[in-house]
Scaffold this active site. Structure first.
Site, short mmCIF file in Angstrom:
data_model
loop_
_atom_site.label_atom_id
_atom_site.label_comp_id
_atom_site.label_asym_id
_atom_site.label_seq_id
_atom_site.Cartn_x
_atom_site.Cartn_y
_atom_site.Cartn_z
N GLY A 104 -3.95 2.85 3.44
CA GLY A 104 -4.39 2.70 4.83
C GLY A 104 -3.86 3.80 5.73
CG ASP A 105 0.22 4.27 5.88
OD1 ASP A 105 -0.12 3.37 6.66
OD2 ASP A 105 1.17 4.17 5.10
#
Length: 315
Positions: free
Chosen positions: A258-259
């Site tokens: 997600g980062d």
């Protein structure tokens, strides 16, 4: 320049198993690796690995071994000298890419620590394009800590950066209620928790996500980039909504995916990319991260082949 703030950094230890995790039994590991972790640090690693200027603001004790891990990862940092060692997070990944995470709470921080972190972030953000506030808050910091950061940064001058927030729970709720960020990046579960509105199971997932996101955009936040794991991602802003699906991906670890998606989105944004291009770049980087072991930061060389179709969404 994109500045990131990680208030609760972590040393990420990833243990790779040959078989599925068997609770209560003894198993042998195939491999183990350590990475400098924390959501903002992960974003900076991806950005700099792709040629963009970024700096990670984080608390760092001069005697913390975490400093050596940061140096070996070549992460540009603004280290805020605060006492206490970074927490260690443990990730167990089996041969099918199923991930089990055990996250420690981190060093307890007080009001003086919060003020020091905010002052450092304000200084680092001068002239930046984006400020990314990412990750969980350490024990002791109030749920509205990120709101205080946003307020201080915007009060420091007329050229304040745009604000992107990637957190969850009460910290995200406080930001949405009082911070008016330009961008939030929840996943679908975090979006549901934030709004209290379940996804409509009678609708296709992208349209169901769009319907819930419209409760927030643009009334409370400028845009929402909602990641859906292997199902892709949805971008909702004041002008419209877009949905993209990932290329074929052999998942090895979802930690940091997600980062990396957020970093890919921001890379396309600072390059002047359209909404569809931002979605496509976010998905490509998130998929690349999922294909790598541990908490590795994907570079352009790691991006997977295959199409990333993006289409406009309507309700």
């Amino acid at each position: 320049m994109i500045v990131t703030l990680t208030a609760n950094p972590s040393l990420d230890r990833t243990v790779t198993l040959s078989d599925a995790l068997r609770v209560g039994e003894v198993q042998s590991a195939l491999a183990v690796r350590e990475d400098a972790g924390g959501k903002g640090i992960n974003v900076t690693r991806v950005l700099t690995g792709s040629g963009a200027a970024s700096r990670a603001v984080l608390p760092l004790d001069a005697d913390d071994p975490f400093a050596a891990v940061l140096r070996s990862a070549h992460v540009p940092v603004l280290a805020v000298p605060l006492p206490g060692a970074a927490r260690a997070n443990l990730t167990l990944t089996d041969g099918e890419g199923v991930t089990t995470k055990i996250n420690l709470p981190g060093v307890t921080r007080g009001a003086a620590d919060a003020a020091t972190l905010i002052d450092a972030t304000v200084r680092a953000s001068e002239g930046a394009d984006w400020l990314v506030l990412a990750g969980s808050l350490p024990p002791g910091l109030a749920d509205d800590f990120y709101v205080d950061v946003i307020t201080a940064v915007r009060a420091a001058g007329t050229a304040a950066p745009r604000i992107a927030v990637d957190t969850s729970g009460p910290a995200l709720r406080a930001v949405v209620e009082r911070g008016r960020p330009e961008l939030i990046k929840p996943n679908d579960d975090e979006l549901v928790e934030l709004t209290g509105t379940p996804l409509d199971a009678t609708r296709p997932l992208p349209e169901a996500v769009l319907a819930v996101a419209r409760e927030l955009v643009p009334a409370r936040v400028g845009a929402a980039f909602i990641t859906l794991g292997g199902d892709g991602a949805v971008l909702v802003d004041s002008e419209g909504a877009w949905f993209g699906t990932p290329p074929p991906t052999r998942v090895r670890s979802t930690v940091g995916a997600g980062d990396s998606s957020l970093a890919g989105f921001l890379l396309a944004d600072i390059a002047g990319g359209s909404p569809a291009e931002r979605v496509r770049s976010g998905i490509r980087y998130g998929s690349a991260a999922a294909s790598l072991p541990g908490t590795q930061a994907p570079t352009p060389a790691d991006l997977l082949p295959g199409e990333v179709p993006v289409r406009a969404l309507t309700l």
